[in-house]
Write a protein that holds these residues in place. Structure first.
Motif, short mmCIF file in Angstrom:
data_model
loop_
_atom_site.label_atom_id
_atom_site.label_comp_id
_atom_site.label_asym_id
_atom_site.label_seq_id
_atom_site.Cartn_x
_atom_site.Cartn_y
_atom_site.Cartn_z
N GLU A 75 -0.64 6.46 7.53
CA GLU A 75 -1.32 7.74 7.37
C GLU A 75 -0.29 8.86 7.29
N ILE B 144 -9.95 -2.48 1.25
CA ILE B 144 -9.11 -1.28 1.07
C ILE B 144 -9.80 -0.08 1.71
N LEU C 6 0.82 -1.22 0.00
CA LEU C 6 0.00 0.00 0.00
C LEU C 6 0.85 1.27 0.00
N ASP D 93 -9.08 4.00 1.82
CA ASP D 93 -8.24 5.04 1.22
C ASP D 93 -9.05 6.34 1.22
N ARG E 203 -4.32 5.17 4.26
CA ARG E 203 -4.55 3.98 3.43
C ARG E 203 -4.29 2.76 4.28
N SER F 88 -4.24 11.77 5.29
CA SER F 88 -4.50 10.86 4.18
C SER F 88 -4.14 9.46 4.68
#
Length: 838
Positions: free
Chosen positions: A210, A169, A12, A171, A189, A187
Motif C-alpha cells: 500500500e 486481486i 503486483l 486494487d 494492491r 492505494s
C-alpha cells in the motif's frame, strides 16, 4: 510465506522488486527487476548488494555490465521462516530519484495468513496507520480504521478478492482515519492465493503493498479546483511565457475578444491590445517588478475596441525561478455605463422617500438626498458644511447609530432601528441600514433610513385584532357551555315555580332567588356572546338621529345631574342597518363609561354625521374597508386614559374601576360594532378626556323597519314523535322530560350519528337540535334528515350561533331558532307553532 505466494506478490509491484537473503543472494525477483538489471531467468548464484536499508539513490551495475541509477527502498520480510530484505527498485534521474524516495517512504507491505488470521505488516504500515510498534494488527483492525464513507466499498472489494470464484486481486484507493483523527488516502494492491478445488477451494494467504497517496490526491483535487475556477471564471484568464506568447486562454477571454483557441495560442499578448506598445510596457514592468496592473483599450477580433482592466503577475517554478506570466482581464465597459448611471441615480435618490446620507469617517456629511434635507429643514441647495451625521438625534439614539457604524466598519453592514424627531416636531420610527465603504481614513459611511411609522401602526392594529379575536373565541366558547348549564337551571326553576303543588313560602323564595341569579348570569353570557360576535342580530334600517333622540331621556337619568349632556345631530344622516336594541346598548354603555370617567361631573357630547373613509384611511387601519359610513361620536372631558390602558379597554373583564365594574361594557360595544360591520376608534390622553368614534356602514337600500310581533293565543297540538339532539345531557333530559309531559313521544340523541340511527324509519313531526354538535353541525344533520323528509319541521337552539345557519349574525330565512338559556314559555310557544294542531 511460501515462495510461490511471495513471487505472486512481487509481480503486483509496478517497479522492480527483489528479495535478497542475509548473504546478498537473490532469492526472488519480479519481471520488472529482471528487465532493469538484465538478470537471467536462473537466479541461483546471483548476488545483489542493496547498501543502506534507508531510502536512497545509488548507481547499480547491471548483470550484463551496464550501469543505471536506481532509487532503492528496502524493508524486512519473512520467506519460509528466513529473514529477507525486500527491495523496490526505480530507475531515476535526479528529480525522479527524489520522488522515488518520497514514494518509498510512503509504501508498506503486508502478509495475511487466512488460516491463522495472522497479519504481518511492515514498520511503514504502522507509521502510515499511526499504530504502536508493538500493537497487534488484524484485518478487523484495518477495516475499523477505514473511513466510514469508504467502509462499504472497501468491504465489498475485500469480499471479491477473497471469493474462491474470483482472481484474488484487490486494487483500490480509499481513506483511513488515524487514531489522531487525521484522514489519509491509500492505494492498496494485493493478491490472494487459494487451495483446493471446486467447493473446497478457499483463500489461504493474501500479500500486498500500500502507498500513502494523500499528497497526490490533495494535489489532484487542488488542480481540478483550480482548473474549474479558471475555466468557469467570468474574467478573461491567460498564461504566457516570459516573452509574452500565449500558452493558455480560458473561454471567457476567447468570448471577450471574439477569438478561437487556435487563433490565440502562440500569439503575443499584444494581439489583445488596441495599442500594442501599452501591452509591451506592462509586460516589461511585470517581469521587472513581478506584477503590473492598469487600464488599457482591448481590440476584438472584429476590430472593435472596449475598455479593459488588466493584471499581469509572474509565476515561479518549483525552484523559484520566473517561468510564466498569469494575465487577468476584466471588461470594464459596464464601469463607464455605471458612471453615467450614477448621475441618474442621484436624481433617483432625490425622488425616493427614504432618507439617504453619506458622510466621512469623522461624520462630516458629504451628501444627503432631498428627503433628508426636508427632514433637517435644509433647502434643496443649502451647503452641508458644518453639518454632521446624526446631529439631529437624541443622545440615546445617537449612541445606537454610532454602535451601528462601528459594527458596519467591522462586518460591512448593520441593520437596526432608530427614532427621529423631524424639524416640524413629528416623532418617526425608522428602519436603518448602515454601510462603511473604502479603506483607512478615506472610508465613508452611508445611512439609509425608511419611515416605518405607518407600518408599525398597522402591525400593532393587526396584533390587537388577532388578540381580540382569540379572546372572543374563548369568551364565546365559555358562554356556549355556560348557557347549557343555565338552560337546565332556569328551566327547572321555572317548572318548580309553575308546579300545581304549592311550595312553602321559604322554598318558593329560594327558587325565585335561583331563577333571578340564573337570569343575571344569562345576561352576563349574553354580553360575552355580543363581544365574541356570536349573538343573533335582528338588523333593521335605522336613522341614527332618531335613535339618539329616542334614548336621550334615558341617558340623562343614567348619567346624573352633575354631567351635562349635549347632542349635535347632523342633518341628512344616512340610514344604517343595525339591531336597534344592540345600538341602544352601545349608547348606554358609552354613556355609563363616560359618567364613570367624570366622578366630579363634566360634559358628555354625542355627535352624528356622515363620513367617507378613503383608501388612505383603510391602509392605516387594517380592519377598515373604504366606503361610506355613519358616524357616532361620544366625547367626555374626564380623566382620560394612558396608552397602556387604551390598548386593553375592549378586553372582557378588563376594568379600571376595581370592584365597581364588570369589565364587559366596552367589550360589548366592541362586539356589537364589529358584528354590525363597523369600526371603532378611541382618542384619549390622561387628563384630556376621551372620544369614542363609531363608524357603521351606510345602508344603500333602506327598507321599512318591521313591526314587533305580538304573541298569539296558545295552541293545542296533537301528540307527536319528536327527535331531540343535544350533546349536553342536562339540557337533553330537561327538554325530553318537559315534552313528554305534553304527551309527545321523544327520541333523544347525544350525537348526529345516534340521531340518524334513531330516526331511521320513524315518522318524525319535529326535530329539535343544537347548532354545534360533535362530528357534524346541526344544519348538516337536518340536511341529511330532509333527504327523505323534505317537509320536516326543525327548531334550532344554541348558546351561540355559527355560520351554518347565520351570516354576519343574521338568521337565514325560514329557520326557527331559540337562544340558550330560554324560558319554558318561549320554548313551549315555538314548539306549539311547529307541531300540527290537535
Amino acid at each position: 510465506m511460501k515462495s510461490t505466494d511471495f513471487a505472486s506478490f512481487l509481480e503486483l509491484v509496478p517497479d522492480g522488486a527483489a528479495a535478497v537473503d542475509g548473504h546478498n543472494r537473490v532469492r526472488l525477483m519480479n519481471r520488472r527487476a529482471r528487465e532493469l538489471l538484465g538478470a537471467p531467468e536462473q537466479l541461483e548464484g546471483l548476488e545483489l548488494k542493496l547498501g543502506d536499508p534507508s531510502p536512497h539513490v545509488r548507481t547499480v551495475r547491471r548483470f550484463d555490465g551496464g550501469v543505471l541509477g536506481l532509487s532503492v527502498r528496502t524493508s524486512r520480510a519473512t520467506l519460509e521462516g528466513e529473514e529477507m530484505l525486500l527491495a523496490v527498485l526505480t530507475p531515476v534521474d535526479d528529480e525522479r530519484a527524489r520522488q522515488a524516495v518520497r514514494l518509498a517512504e510512503n509504501m508498506s507491505v503486508f502478509d495475511h495468513d487466512h488460516l491463522t488470521d495472522v497479519l504481518y505488516v511492515s514498520p511503514e504500515h504502522r507509521v502510515i496507520f499511526g499504530l504502536h510498534p508493538e500493537a497487534v494488527v488484524t484485518l478487523a483492525h484495518i477495516m475499523a480504521q477505514v473511513h466510514p464513507d469508504d467502509r462499504e466499498r472497501v468491504g465489498e472489494a475485500v469480499q471479491r478478492a477473497h471469493d474462491p470464484a474470483g482472481n484474488g486481486i484487490f486494487d483500490i484507493e480509499y481513506r483511513i482515519v488515524r487514531p489522531d483523527g487525521e484522514v489519509r488516502w491509500l492505494s492498496t494492491r494485493s493478491v490472494t492465493t487459494f487451495e483446493g478445488t471446486g467447493p473446497a477451494r478457499h483463500p489461504v494467504r493474501t500479500a500486498g503493498a500500500e502507498i500513502d497517496v494523500t499528497r497526490r490526491r490533495s494535489e489532484e483535487t487542488a488542480m481540478r479546483t483550480w482548473a474549474q475556477a479558471v475555466a468557469s471564471s467570468a474574467n478573461g484568464l491567460a498564461v504566457a511565457d516570459l516573452e509574452g506568447r500565449l500558452t493558455y486562454v480560458n473561454s471567457a477571454l476567447l468570448e471577450m475578444w471574439g477569438l478561437t483557441e487556435a487563433g490565440a495560442i502562440g500569439q503575443h499578448l499584444g494581439v489583445l491590445c488596441a495599442r500594442p506598445e501599452a501591452c509591451h510596457q506592462g509586460l516589461t514592468t511585470a517581469i521587472a517588478r513581478g506584477q503590473w496592473s492598469g487600464d488599457f483599450e482591448g481590440r476584438r477580433g472584429d476590430g472593435s475596441t472596449f475598455p479593459t482592466l488588466a493584471s499581469l503577475s509572474v509565476v515561479a517554478d518549483a525552484r523559484g525561478k520566473p517561468a510564466n506570466l498569469l494575465a487577468v482581464f476584466v471588461d470594464i465597459t459596464q464601469r463607464v455605463k455605471v458612471e453615467t448611471e450614477l448621475r441618474r441615480l442621484a436624481n433617483v435618490l432625490d425622488a425616493t422617500p427614504d432618507v439617504v446620507s453619506v458622510a466621512r469617517l469623522d461624520r462630516q456629511l458629504l451628501y444627503i438626498n432631498q428627503a433628508a434635507r426636508r427632514l433637517r429643514g435644509l433647502g434643496p441647495n443649502e451647503s452641508l458644511a458644518g453639518h454632521k451625521l446624526g446631529e439631529t438625534l437624541p443622545p440615546d439614539e445617537l449612541a445606537n447609530i454610532e454602535a451601528g457604524i462601528s459594527y458596519a466598519a467591522e462586518h460591512g453592514l448593520w441593520r437596526g432601528e432608530s427614532k427621529l424627531t423631524t424639524a416640524t416636531g413629528e416623532l418617526l420610527e425608522l428602519s436603518v441600514i448602515i454601510q462603511v465603504h473604502g479603506e483607512g481614513e478615506s472610508r465613508t459611511v452611508s445611512v439609509i433610513a425608511r419611515d416605518t411609522t405607518p407600518q408599525r401602526r398597522l402591525e400593532s392594529q393587526l396584533r390587537q385584532s388577532q388578540k381580540m379575536e382569540a379572546i372572543g373565541q374563548l369568551a364565546g366558547g365559555v358562554a356556549h357551555d355556560f348557557n347549557n348549564l343555565l338552560t337546565v337551571i332556569n328551566a327547572n326553576a321555572e317548572l318548580l315555580l309553575s308546579t300545581k303543588s304549592a311550595l312553602a313560602a321559604p322554598q318558593r323564595e329560594d327558587v325565585e332567588t335561583i331563577l333571578e341569579a340564573g337570569r343575571s348570569a344569562a345576561e352576563l353570557t349574553r354580553q360575552l356572546l355580543i363581544f365574541s360576535r356570536k349573538q343573533l342580530l335582528k338588523p333593521v334600517s335605522l336613522d341614527l338621529n332618531e335613535l339618539v333622540s329616542g334614548v336621550e331621556r334615558m341617558l340623562r337619568r343614567v348619567i346624573g345631574e352633575d354631567v351635562d349632556l349635549a347632542t349635535h345631530l347632523a342633518k341628512g344622516v344616512w340610514p344604517m342597518k343595525v339591531d336597534r336594541a344592540q345600538m341602544e346598548q352601545v349608547l348606554l354603555n358609552l354613556a355609563v363609561n363616560a359618567r364613570d370617567a367624570m366622578p366630579e361631573g363634566g360634559k358628555l357630547t354625542i355627535e352624528t354625521g356622515n363620513v367617507v373613509l378613503d383608501e388612505e384611511y383603510a391602509r392605516q387601519n387594517a380592519e377598515v374597508i373604504a366606503g361610506d359610513y355613519v358616524l357616532l361620536a361620544v366625547t367626555d372631558d374626564g380623566v382620560g386614559m394612558t396608552p397602556e390602558v387604551r390598548q386593553r379597554i375592549f378586553e372582557p373583564f378588563f376594568s379600571t374601576k376595581g370592584s365597581h365594574g364588570t369589565g364587559l361594557g366596552l367589550s360589548t360595544v366592541y362586539g356589537i360594532v364589529k358584528q354590525s360591520g363597523g369600526h371603532v376608534s378611541v382618542y384619549s390622553e390622561p387628563g384630556q378626556g376621551t372620544t369614542f368614534r363609531i363608524y357603521l356602514p351606510r345602508n344603500e337600500r333602506p327598507e321599512a323597519a318591521p313591526s314587533a310581533p305580538t304573541p298569539g293565543p296558545r295552541r293545542s297540538v296533537a301528540p307527536s314523535t319528536i327527535l331531540v339532539v343535544e350533546d349536553a345531557a342536562g339540557v337533553r333530559e330537561l327538554i325530553a322530560r318537559f315534552l313528554e309531559k305534553g304527551g309527545h313521544r321523544i327520541l333523544s340523541a347525544a350525537t348526529p350519528e345516534e340521531a340518524l340511527t334513531l330516526a331511521a324509519h320513524q315518522d318524525l313531526a319535529l326535530v329539535i337540535t343544537d347548532v354545534v354538535l360533535p362530528g357534524m353541525s346541526g344544519r348538516q344533520l337536518v340536511d341529511a334528515l330532509k333527504q327523505t323528509r323534505p317537509d320536516l319541521k326543525v327548531l334550532f337552539m344554541s348558546g351561540y350561533t355559527e355560520n351554518s345557519i347565520v351570516h354576519r349574525g343574521v338568521l337565514d330565512p325560514d329557520l326557527h331558532f331559540i337562544a340558550k338559556p330560554f324560558t319554558i314559555d318561549a320554548f313551549s310557544r315555538l314548539v306549539e307553532e311547529l307541531l300540527p294542531q290537535r
